[in-house]
Design a protein around this motif. Structure first.
Motif, PDB file in Angstrom:
ATOM      1  N   CYS A  21       0.775  -1.348   0.060  1.00  0.00           N
ATOM      2  CA  CYS A  21       0.200   0.020  -0.025  1.00  0.00           C
ATOM      3  C   CYS A  21       0.961   1.155   0.022  1.00  0.00           C
ATOM      4  CB  CYS A  21      -0.976   0.278   1.186  1.00  0.00           C
ATOM      5  SG  CYS A  21      -1.990   1.509   1.073  1.00  0.00           S
ATOM      6  N   LEU A  41      -2.770   1.658   9.541  1.00  0.00           N
ATOM      7  CA  LEU A  41      -2.688   0.284   8.592  1.00  0.00           C
ATOM      8  C   LEU A  41      -1.665  -0.956   9.227  1.00  0.00           C
ATOM      9  CD1 LEU A  41      -2.074   1.977   5.255  1.00  0.00           C
ATOM     10  CD2 LEU A  41      -3.865   0.395   5.687  1.00  0.00           C
ATOM     11  N   LEU A 459     -10.862   2.119   6.897  1.00  0.00           N
ATOM     12  CA  LEU A 459     -10.443   0.683   7.294  1.00  0.00           C
ATOM     13  C   LEU A 459     -11.392  -0.322   7.333  1.00  0.00           C
ATOM     14  CD1 LEU A 459      -7.247   1.468   9.791  1.00  0.00           C
ATOM     15  CD2 LEU A 459      -7.235   0.930   7.194  1.00  0.00           C
TER      16      LEU A 459
END
Length: 465
Positions: A21, A41, A459
């Motif tokens: 990512c 993350l 998320l």
């Protein structure tokens, strides 16, 4: 790699992570602006699930150099990172990218380059996300001399990035601004966007001093100009921060207008409360403007030198590798006629009667300068209410929400990007007057706490591993 903020599993751990990512910061920004997203993350996904790359090579004043140059830098950083990961034993086969502010436009350019080089033939594009990114540029759809002054000065204080954001540039001698080419349905950039499994954006509805709602939300309208007229519909569980993207609001019942004495009292209280602020600003603003313009001139000169060095880089090993022919597969005829009408079209705050087809992305040559200029002095109060209702209905908004007087190129961008498809999440930051920074928790401040709700929603609901 030494100059990249690469978060990957610790030495000695299993090399099972196969999803990378990439995080791309915005204008004047750096990797620390995305620290909260990067940390979130890492907390949600283990070391053997996800690798996070926070790009660093386009930081600070380097962001003056334009979307194209920035996109090439980021692309090269990604390529070198993938090579390094492969050397370390990782097999990357899934790819996501997140762009904040200007970084969203750089990300759009970058994925086009990656796709054109064949990366998406063996790496699956999964998530494409932008936070407060000005997809339509930053030209204001306001009328009058203020609009002209801002659009002229703003475009010339940020070097190449300013010209591109205000759509006054000529990309690769195509006769078109870079943002227009970036949204061309036949371009490598749109072709690459279509390949992502998930495309979403988060847009502030108020208090974004850098990029307003219509451009970050890819919208013909701004229904949030007066929140008192709306009843906002929030998503349950997200603390009245994330609006329901399917039905973000409905019109509130009309209230009785305040009496004359109430208006006078309210005005007096407002003036007294803001008097010290106005007094301070009257001193600070002239000084700040002079300092800003001097610094902008210095940074523009430095940026021009960097761009020249970038252009002269070695043709084999350097950035010339990314220069694809024209960047589009088919240039549409008649585009010059549309751009001749651009200046006249952007002078109104709302579209006058008879030009509603512009809002549908119609870029036909018959939209002539004379036709648009003939109605440019029509004030909003003279526009028939039936026209406003027609415009708002065609744009999917509630009645009486007029269509902004964007340029024909901007309406074409909206149509092309909507055809690709983005999930659009309106964000209501209550506790900060700087929602552009709060939306991603750019720094650790209490006023930015609502941005944590935004990242949590992303998320939970919009990011797929």
């Amino acid at each position: 790699m030494s100059d990249s903020a690469l978060l990957k599993p610790a030495e000695g751990s299993r090399h099972e992570a196969h999803h990378i990512c990439v995080l791309v910061h915005g204008l004047w920004g750096n990797g620390t602006h995305l620290s909260y997203i990067a940390t979130s993350l890492r907390e949600k996904y283990s070391d053997d699930e996800l690798i996070v790359l926070v790009c660093k090579r386009n930081a600070s004043s380097f962001t003056y150099d334009g979307i194209e140059v920035g996109g090439e830098r980021v692309t090269k950083e990604i390529e070198e990172t993938i090579v390094e990961l492969k050397r370390d034993g990782f097999k990357i086969d899934r790819f996501s990218i997140v762009g904040y502010s200007l970084g969203g436009l750089i990300a759009r350019f970058c994925v086009g380059l990656l796709d054109s080089k064949g990366y998406f033939d063996y790496i699956k594009p999964v998530n494409f996300t932008t936070f407060a990114s000005p997809h339509l540029g930053v030209r204001t759809p306001l009328r009058g001399y203020q609009n002209q002054v801002w659009n002229v000065l703003g475009a010339r204080t940020l070097s190449a990035s300013g010209r591109q954001l205000f759509t006054v540039d000529n990309f690769r001698d195509t006769g078109r601004p870079l943002l227009s080419v970036l949204a061309d349905p036949e371009s490598i950039f749109i072709h690459a966007l279509r390949k992502f499994e998930n495309r979403c954006l988060y847009t502030n509805i108020v208090n974004d001093r850098t990029a307003v709602y219509y451009t970050t939300g890819i919208s013909r309208n701004d229904p949030y100009v007066n929140l008192e007229k709306l009843k906002l519909n929030y998503l349950p569980g997200y603390q009245d921060v994330i609006l329901d993207p399917d039905e973000p609001y409905h019109l509130a019942q009309s209230k009785q207008p305040p009496t004359f004495s109430e208006r006078v009292a309210n005005t007096s209280r407002t003036v007294l409360r803001k008097a010290p602020i106005y007094a301070g600003l009257s001193i600070l603003i002239p000084v700040a403007v002079v300092v800003f313009l001097i610094n902008s001139g210095i940074q523009t000169l430095r940026s021009q030198k960097r761009i020249l060095l970038h252009e002269q880089d070695d043709a084999v090993d350097g950035y010339q590798r990314y220069r694809m022919s024209w960047m589009v597969q088919d240039m549409r005829a008649g585009i010059e006629d549309v751009f001749e009408a651009t200046n006249a079209a952007q002078q109104q705050e709302y579209l006058p009667e008879g030009l509603e087809e512009l809002a549908e992305g119609d870029t036909a040559p018959e939209m002539t300068e004379e036709r648009i200029a003939s109605t440019q002095d029509t004030p909003l109060e003279k526009v028939p209410s039936s026209t406003l209702r027609r415009r708002s209905t065609a744009s999917g908004c509630a009645p009486d929400i007029p269509t902004l007087a964007l340029t024909p190129a901007q309406f074409a961008m909206i149509k092309a990007l909507d055809d690709v498809g983005f999930r659009k999440f309106p964000v209501h930051i209550h506790n900060s007057s700087h929602s552009h920074a709060a939306i991603i928790v750019r720094t650790n401040r209490k006023a930015f706490e609502e941005g944590k709700v935004v990242v949590k929603h992303w998320l939970d609901q919009a990011f797929s591993i």
